[in-house]
Design a protein around this motif. Sequence first.
Motif, PDB file in Angstrom:
ATOM      1  N   VAL A 122       0.815  -1.215   0.000  1.00 53.94           N
ATOM      2  CA  VAL A 122       0.000   0.000   0.000  1.00 53.94           C
ATOM      3  C   VAL A 122       0.854   1.274   0.000  1.00 53.94           C
ATOM      4  CG1 VAL A 122      -1.683   1.355   1.310  1.00 53.94           C
ATOM      5  CG2 VAL A 122      -2.039  -1.100   0.975  1.00 53.94           C
ATOM      6  N   PRO A 123       1.907   1.395   0.855  1.00 49.00           N
ATOM      7  CA  PRO A 123       2.716   2.631   0.791  1.00 49.00           C
ATOM      8  C   PRO A 123       3.327   2.865  -0.588  1.00 49.00           C
ATOM      9  CG  PRO A 123       3.192   1.415   2.806  1.00 49.00           C
ATOM     10  CD  PRO A 123       2.332   0.523   1.967  1.00 49.00           C
ATOM     11  N   SER A 125       2.207   1.683  -3.545  1.00 48.45           N
ATOM     12  CA  SER A 125       1.173   1.985  -4.533  1.00 48.45           C
ATOM     13  C   SER A 125       0.629   3.394  -4.344  1.00 48.45           C
ATOM     14  CB  SER A 125       0.034   0.962  -4.442  1.00 48.45           C
ATOM     15  OG  SER A 125      -0.636   1.052  -3.198  1.00 48.45           O
ATOM     16  N   GLN A 126       0.485   3.839  -3.096  1.00 50.15           N
ATOM     17  CA  GLN A 126       0.019   5.202  -2.844  1.00 50.15           C
ATOM     18  C   GLN A 126       1.042   6.227  -3.312  1.00 50.15           C
ATOM     19  OE1 GLN A 126      -2.876   6.585  -1.575  1.00 50.15           O
ATOM     20  NE2 GLN A 126      -3.753   4.550  -1.817  1.00 50.15           N
ATOM     21  N   ALA A 127       2.335   5.941  -3.107  1.00 47.71           N
ATOM     22  CA  ALA A 127       3.372   6.859  -3.581  1.00 47.71           C
ATOM     23  C   ALA A 127       3.371   6.938  -5.103  1.00 47.71           C
ATOM     24  CB  ALA A 127       4.738   6.405  -3.063  1.00 47.71           C
ATOM     25  N   ALA A 128       3.208   5.787  -5.766  1.00 50.55           N
ATOM     26  CA  ALA A 128       3.158   5.790  -7.225  1.00 50.55           C
ATOM     27  C   ALA A 128       1.910   6.511  -7.730  1.00 50.55           C
ATOM     28  CB  ALA A 128       3.187   4.358  -7.749  1.00 50.55           C
ATOM     29  N   PHE A 129       0.787   6.342  -7.033  1.00 45.52           N
ATOM     30  CA  PHE A 129      -0.457   7.015  -7.426  1.00 45.52           C
ATOM     31  C   PHE A 129      -0.315   8.529  -7.311  1.00 45.52           C
ATOM     32  CE2 PHE A 129      -4.586   8.815  -6.148  1.00 45.52           C
ATOM     33  CZ  PHE A 129      -5.336   8.489  -7.268  1.00 45.52           C
ATOM     34  N   ARG A 130       0.250   8.996  -6.205  1.00 46.90           N
ATOM     35  CA  ARG A 130       0.439  10.438  -6.027  1.00 46.90           C
ATOM     36  C   ARG A 130       1.418  10.987  -7.058  1.00 46.90           C
ATOM     37  NH1 ARG A 130      -0.360  12.782  -1.014  1.00 46.90           N
ATOM     38  NH2 ARG A 130       0.475  14.633  -2.055  1.00 46.90           N
ATOM     39  N   ASN A 258       2.281  12.312   2.080  1.00 50.30           N
ATOM     40  CA  ASN A 258       1.370  12.174   3.204  1.00 50.30           C
ATOM     41  C   ASN A 258       1.611  10.851   3.928  1.00 50.30           C
ATOM     42  OD1 ASN A 258       0.184  10.187   1.614  1.00 50.30           O
ATOM     43  ND2 ASN A 258      -1.454  11.518   0.900  1.00 50.30           N
ATOM     44  N   ALA A 259       0.799  10.584   4.952  1.00 51.63           N
ATOM     45  CA  ALA A 259       1.020   9.403   5.793  1.00 51.63           C
ATOM     46  C   ALA A 259       0.843   8.107   5.021  1.00 51.63           C
ATOM     47  CB  ALA A 259       0.058   9.443   6.985  1.00 51.63           C
ATOM     48  N   GLN A 260      -0.099   8.056   4.069  1.00 47.11           N
ATOM     49  CA  GLN A 260      -0.346   6.821   3.332  1.00 47.11           C
ATOM     50  C   GLN A 260       0.832   6.419   2.455  1.00 47.11           C
ATOM     51  OE1 GLN A 260      -2.637   9.334   3.566  1.00 47.11           O
ATOM     52  NE2 GLN A 260      -3.852   8.214   5.097  1.00 47.11           N
ATOM     53  N   GLU A 261       1.673   7.365   2.061  1.00 50.01           N
ATOM     54  CA  GLU A 261       2.799   7.073   1.173  1.00 50.01           C
ATOM     55  C   GLU A 261       4.043   6.614   1.912  1.00 50.01           C
ATOM     56  OE1 GLU A 261       3.341   9.985  -2.183  1.00 50.01           O
ATOM     57  OE2 GLU A 261       2.093  11.184  -0.844  1.00 50.01           O
ATOM     58  N   ARG A 262       4.104   6.790   3.195  1.00 49.90           N
ATOM     59  CA  ARG A 262       5.325   6.542   3.944  1.00 49.90           C
ATOM     60  C   ARG A 262       5.370   5.122   4.497  1.00 49.90           C
ATOM     61  NH1 ARG A 262       7.915  11.509   5.445  1.00 49.90           N
ATOM     62  NH2 ARG A 262       6.737  13.273   4.602  1.00 49.90           N
TER      63      ARG A 262
END
Length: 391
Positions: A122-123, A125-130, A258-262
């Motif tokens: 998840v971290p 995938s969220q970083a790639a999405f952002r 943000n927190a979801q990317e870390r």
Amino acid sequence: MSRLDRYIFRQLGVALLAVTIGLAALVWLTQSLRFIELVLDRGLSFSVFIELTGLLLPSFLAIILPITTFVVSLFIYVRLASDRELVVMRAAGLSQWQLARPVLAIAGLAMLVCYVLNLWVVPRSQAAFRAWQYEIRNELAAILVQEGVFSSVGEDLTVYARYRDPDGTLRGILVHDAREAGAPVTILAESGHISPGPNGPRVTLENGQRQQVEKVSPPPGSPAGTPPQLRLSILSFSENSVDLARARSGEADSRYRNAQERTLDELLHPDPAEHIPERDLKRFIAEAHQRLSGPLTTITYALVALATALTGQFRRHGGSLRLFTGIAVVVALLAFGLTASNLAARTPRLIPLIWLNTLLPGLASAWILSGAPGWPQRWWFGRRGMGAAAS
């Protein structure tokens, strides 16, 4: 694992896979609708759309897998009870915990999957999405400019072109740029074209006017407290250029995450050089505890399902009060978990609420499955005996 365990485990596994995939696809479809405009109206390729929205799937799976584990476990065991298969298994000498082994096994596997998702997948995938969002907003901002449409490139830049020539030249252009606080600029031009620039896409305008509203200090001798005056400045030009991207040199590398990317380590030990605000540090700590505790809810919800299905009598017609009670308990736990996470993000001393919501219902369900030791046995076995006699 006995033959009966494999029989129940197989039913649970097939149902869990089908329900999880179906629910994840439904959530993905509803969430991806906000990006479909980029394909239909803005010219973004369908492959980029699939890749962009596909990066959201891991976070969906991490959220819905504990819920689908509960739903599947409750449904399978209620069906086994209504078909009298549980009666036969109990007659063969199986205890409550022996009947619960297949659910605990499938819940344990689901919990491991959730940990992999929460801590690693998840971290990333969220970083790639952002990063994709950032690139579309800045590096690919040119695709957002469509003829006959007021296109918003970010929150404070709007571009309008009456029509576009086959060679890409824009005609009848209006640009409203409010990126500089207190000094919005409106540019009108006869024509222009988009070209790459050092900081991203740039629109070069020809034969137009630049209009800017400026604040002017009151003239000398004005009464005290006189507010500044507004002055419209108009400048005609034969050629002018405007950067469509917000990025500046080196800004992409320092984009705030943000927190979801870390990662978990970054949440618990943030880099002091980033100068993270105190409010975000609290959110980071709450997010770390949420990632560590979230997968354990898979076991907790499975135990709630077992306590609901194995300690009550279910018939083909009626006897569903206990079933609805189990569902209501999980719905209440989900609501309380969301509230606890929000409170913990603002007040770190409330973080124990996250763990309390995760562990306490599972322990209570395990206590019920064990026969409620410490509770008056006459009352407990009398209730179970009455239920058995009624069946």
